[in-house]
Design a protein around this motif. Structure first.
Motif, mmCIF file in Angstrom:
data_model
loop_
_atom_site.group_PDB
_atom_site.id
_atom_site.type_symbol
_atom_site.label_atom_id
_atom_site.label_comp_id
_atom_site.label_asym_id
_atom_site.label_seq_id
_atom_site.Cartn_x
_atom_site.Cartn_y
_atom_site.Cartn_z
ATOM 1 N N VAL A 97 26.362 22.173 18.881
ATOM 2 C CA VAL A 97 25.914 22.433 20.492
ATOM 3 C C VAL A 97 26.637 22.777 21.365
ATOM 4 O O VAL A 97 26.913 23.317 22.845
ATOM 5 N N LYS A 98 27.555 20.708 21.532
ATOM 6 C CA LYS A 98 28.971 20.966 22.254
ATOM 7 C C LYS A 98 29.579 22.090 22.783
ATOM 8 O O LYS A 98 30.404 22.544 23.792
ATOM 9 N N LEU A 99 29.690 22.271 21.750
ATOM 10 C CA LEU A 99 30.983 23.827 21.603
ATOM 11 C C LEU A 99 30.635 24.689 21.999
ATOM 12 O O LEU A 99 31.199 25.217 22.540
ATOM 13 N N GLY A 100 29.021 25.136 21.707
ATOM 14 C CA GLY A 100 28.927 26.562 22.227
ATOM 15 C C GLY A 100 29.042 26.205 23.922
ATOM 16 O O GLY A 100 29.282 27.033 24.736
ATOM 17 N N LYS A 101 28.165 24.948 24.338
ATOM 18 C CA LYS A 101 27.966 25.244 25.867
ATOM 19 C C LYS A 101 29.755 24.975 26.123
ATOM 20 O O LYS A 101 30.158 25.359 27.535
ATOM 21 N N LEU A 102 30.425 24.625 25.688
ATOM 22 C CA LEU A 102 31.703 24.494 26.376
ATOM 23 C C LEU A 102 32.520 25.710 26.360
ATOM 24 O O LEU A 102 32.989 26.003 27.208
ATOM 25 N N ALA A 103 32.062 26.272 25.635
ATOM 26 C CA ALA A 103 32.544 27.847 25.044
ATOM 27 C C ALA A 103 31.936 28.758 26.403
ATOM 28 O O ALA A 103 32.664 29.458 27.156
ATOM 29 N N THR A 104 30.572 28.603 26.746
ATOM 30 C CA THR A 104 30.180 29.547 27.894
ATOM 31 C C THR A 104 30.587 28.962 29.825
ATOM 32 O O THR A 104 30.501 30.028 30.061
ATOM 33 N N ARG A 105 30.870 28.065 29.399
ATOM 34 C CA ARG A 105 31.176 27.166 30.723
ATOM 35 C C ARG A 105 32.913 28.040 30.731
ATOM 36 O O ARG A 105 33.184 27.630 31.608
ATOM 37 N N PHE A 106 33.709 27.933 29.743
ATOM 38 C CA PHE A 106 35.127 27.888 30.221
ATOM 39 C C PHE A 106 35.051 30.038 30.089
ATOM 40 O O PHE A 106 35.650 29.762 31.857
ATOM 41 N N LYS A 107 33.807 30.252 30.177
ATOM 42 C CA LYS A 107 33.819 31.968 29.908
ATOM 43 C C LYS A 107 33.758 32.160 31.709
ATOM 44 O O LYS A 107 34.598 32.874 31.699
ATOM 45 N N THR A 108 32.523 32.084 31.850
ATOM 46 C CA THR A 108 31.943 31.225 33.391
ATOM 47 C C THR A 108 33.447 31.413 33.649
ATOM 48 O O THR A 108 33.969 32.052 34.985
ATOM 49 N N GLY A 109 34.100 30.346 33.972
ATOM 50 C CA GLY A 109 35.140 29.543 34.869
ATOM 51 C C GLY A 109 35.940 31.014 35.069
ATOM 52 O O GLY A 109 36.548 30.923 35.925
ATOM 53 N N PHE A 110 36.399 31.684 33.526
ATOM 54 C CA PHE A 110 37.338 31.809 33.444
ATOM 55 C C PHE A 110 36.942 33.285 34.790
ATOM 56 O O PHE A 110 37.935 34.230 34.988
ATOM 57 N N MET A 111 36.181 33.684 33.711
ATOM 58 C CA MET A 111 35.425 34.937 34.586
ATOM 59 C C MET A 111 35.656 34.904 36.460
ATOM 60 O O MET A 111 36.200 35.749 37.540
ATOM 61 N N ALA A 112 35.007 33.527 36.962
ATOM 62 C CA ALA A 112 35.084 33.492 38.262
ATOM 63 C C ALA A 112 36.151 33.559 39.379
ATOM 64 O O ALA A 112 36.754 33.716 40.166
ATOM 65 N N GLN A 113 37.452 32.262 38.320
ATOM 66 C CA GLN A 113 38.662 32.346 38.417
ATOM 67 C C GLN A 113 38.844 33.394 38.957
ATOM 68 O O GLN A 113 40.558 34.508 40.066
ATOM 69 N N SER A 114 39.267 34.139 37.937
ATOM 70 C CA SER A 114 39.826 35.821 37.261
ATOM 71 C C SER A 114 39.392 36.563 39.350
ATOM 72 O O SER A 114 40.312 37.350 39.348
ATOM 73 N N VAL A 115 37.916 36.253 39.628
ATOM 74 C CA VAL A 115 37.690 37.324 40.466
ATOM 75 C C VAL A 115 38.145 36.492 41.507
ATOM 76 O O VAL A 115 38.921 37.581 42.947
ATOM 77 N N PHE A 116 38.568 36.085 41.934
ATOM 78 C CA PHE A 116 38.948 35.091 43.369
ATOM 79 C C PHE A 116 40.329 34.668 42.507
ATOM 80 O O PHE A 116 40.925 34.850 44.123
ATOM 81 N N MET A 117 41.122 35.358 42.005
ATOM 82 C CA MET A 117 42.928 35.637 41.883
ATOM 83 C C MET A 117 42.962 37.111 42.169
ATOM 84 O O MET A 117 43.647 37.208 43.097
ATOM 85 N N GLY A 118 42.309 37.758 41.702
ATOM 86 C CA GLY A 118 41.872 39.362 42.196
ATOM 87 C C GLY A 118 41.752 39.206 43.449
ATOM 88 O O GLY A 118 42.376 40.518 44.565
ATOM 89 N N HIS A 119 40.931 38.445 44.547
ATOM 90 C CA HIS A 119 40.441 38.881 45.845
ATOM 91 C C HIS A 119 41.827 38.638 46.149
ATOM 92 O O HIS A 119 41.953 38.979 48.065
ATOM 93 N N ILE A 120 42.481 37.270 45.941
ATOM 94 C CA ILE A 120 43.510 36.493 46.975
ATOM 95 C C ILE A 120 44.836 38.130 46.604
ATOM 96 O O ILE A 120 45.824 38.027 47.735
ATOM 97 N N ILE A 121 45.120 37.851 45.569
ATOM 98 C CA ILE A 121 45.816 39.489 45.281
ATOM 99 C C ILE A 121 45.828 40.219 45.980
ATOM 100 O O ILE A 121 46.711 41.434 46.585
ATOM 101 N N ALA A 122 44.521 41.011 46.359
ATOM 102 C CA ALA A 122 44.330 42.918 47.012
ATOM 103 C C ALA A 122 44.352 41.694 48.333
ATOM 104 O O ALA A 122 45.594 42.882 49.412
ATOM 105 N N GLN A 123 44.430 40.705 48.961
ATOM 106 C CA GLN A 123 44.934 40.421 50.083
ATOM 107 C C GLN A 123 46.364 39.934 50.576
ATOM 108 O O GLN A 123 46.374 40.240 52.211
#
Length: 386
Positions: free
Chosen positions: A127-153
């Motif tokens: 259960v802990k591993l699954g929650k960690l993987a889900t949180r990592f996926k969500t954070g990675f996607m959000a940070q990718s969007v953040f980095m893409g916005h910075i690069i475009a700007q």
């Protein structure tokens, strides 16, 4: 005239055993929320041995939803016949509670208890591993969007330099760069002095104390000056960026900027990123000079080798590429610090605890990433021998 004595009938019950594994439940008193403390567990234990139940509610004085739920939960689908004969209000209330309650048998089927205790740690880990993987996926996607916005700007700022907020850029260069020079210089001088004393102490055992000059110069140029500068900037700037952006996010100023048509990345993040990248190289250069100065003082006081000897030996025996290996790192360190600080600031919620948590996370993450990048650069420049 004496006052009438007020009686408070507590919720109670009686159970009369019948034939064939059945029983008669007789609730008594006021079954309301203020009078039923501990009643549910006592009632369940008393009715547990019986397979079928009938209810005689003639002695029940008052009933509310809490009391009806306790009664409904204790009967547990074992009720035979009607409960409230001639008591329409109680019957209607019991029916309303029963229509929204989940039967215990159904709850047990939907939530079975684990049967093997030795599986509990394994299940908990999964259960802990699954929650960690889900949180990592969500954070990675959000940070990718953040980095893409910075690069475009950043690309837009290069294409249209007029869109860059020059006033904000100069302001951040002063606060995050110029004002950081005293603490960076003092720290570098102390570290250079420590390196000089340790180098002389160790090398004098072999009669080679003069080589402490080479050691101090190479360490300062190649590793310590960029790393010390980055760590100090992470402590100052990452926390400042996260606090500034986070406070604006908490006060809904960023939402107001979007409503007015102002891009928060253009107004807040890009000036901080560019300013810190520009100033980091200059501060690292000053840090290198301060570290060399501290090492020179330490060696001068222990070996008697004066400034002319120190500078001449650095010029003759310390190749210039050591300075190049060190000076190419600060822009990467600074970009990491600025991005982490602004990203954590954008993650602040609507409370002060979240602000403090994200500021702490910004400092810890930026320092960790700085050390990781420094290790990668050390591996990359491994061919540049001393």
């Amino acid at each position: 005239m004496p006052k009438a004595k007020q009686t408070s009938l507590r919720a109670d019950f009686a159970v009369d055993a019948g034939e064939g594994g059945g029983a008669v439940l007789r609730p008594k008193g006021n079954w309301i929320v203020t009078h039923i403390e501990g009643l549910g567990e006592r009632l369940r234990q008393a009715l547990k041995p019986y397979e079928t139940l009938t209810v005689d509610a003639s002695q029940l004085e008052a009933l509310d939803t809490a009391g009806a739920y306790v009664l409904r939960n204790a009967l547990n689908e074992r009720l035979q016949g009607e409960i409230f004969t001639g008591q329409e209000n109680f019957a209607r209330l019991y029916g309303i509670v029963g229509s929204h309650a989940v039967p215990i048998s159904q709850y047990a089927r939907e939530n079975p208890e684990p049967t093997k205790l030795w599986l509990h740690p394994f299940y908990f880990g999964l259960v802990k591993l699954g929650k960690l993987a889900t949180r990592f996926k969500t954070g990675f996607m959000a940070q990718s969007v953040f980095m893409g916005h910075i690069i475009a700007q950043l690309m837009m700022s290069v294409a249209k330099p007029g869109s860059l907020r020059w006033a904000a850029l100069v302001n951040v260069m002063q606060r995050a760069g110029i004002e950081a020079i005293p603490i960076v210089l003092m720290t570098s001088i102390f570290i250079g002095g420590v390196l000089g004393f340790i180098g002389v102490l160790q090398l004098n055992q072999f009669g080679s104390g003069i080589f402490a000059i080479d050691m101090v110069a190479m360490f300062a140029l190649r590793e310590f000056a960029p790393l010390v500068t980055a760590v100090l900037l992470a402590g100052r700037s990452a926390s400042a960026f996260a606090a500034e952006v986070g406070a604006m996010k908490m006060n809904q100023e960023i939402d107001a900027m979007r409503v007015m048509g102002i891009d928060p990345y253009e107004a807040l993040i890009i000036p901080r990123l560019i300013a810190l990248v520009f100033m980091s190289t200059f501060i690292t250069f000053l840090s290198t000079l301060g570290m060399l100065f501290g090492g020179m003082l330490a060696i001068w006081s222990t070996l008697g080798a004066g400034p002319s000897t120190f500078l001449q030996r650095v010029q003759d025996y310390v190749p210039f590429y050591n300075f190049f290996v060190g000076i190419v790192r600060p822009p990467f360190f600074a970009a990491t610090i600025a991005i982490v600080g602004c990203w954590q600031g954008m993650q602040v919620k609507d409370d002060v605890l979240s602000l403090g948590r994200q500021v702490t996370t910004a400092v810890v993450q930026s320092i960790f990433l700085v050390f990781m990048l420094d290790a990668l650069f050390a591996i990359l420049f491994n061919g540049f021998t001393m």
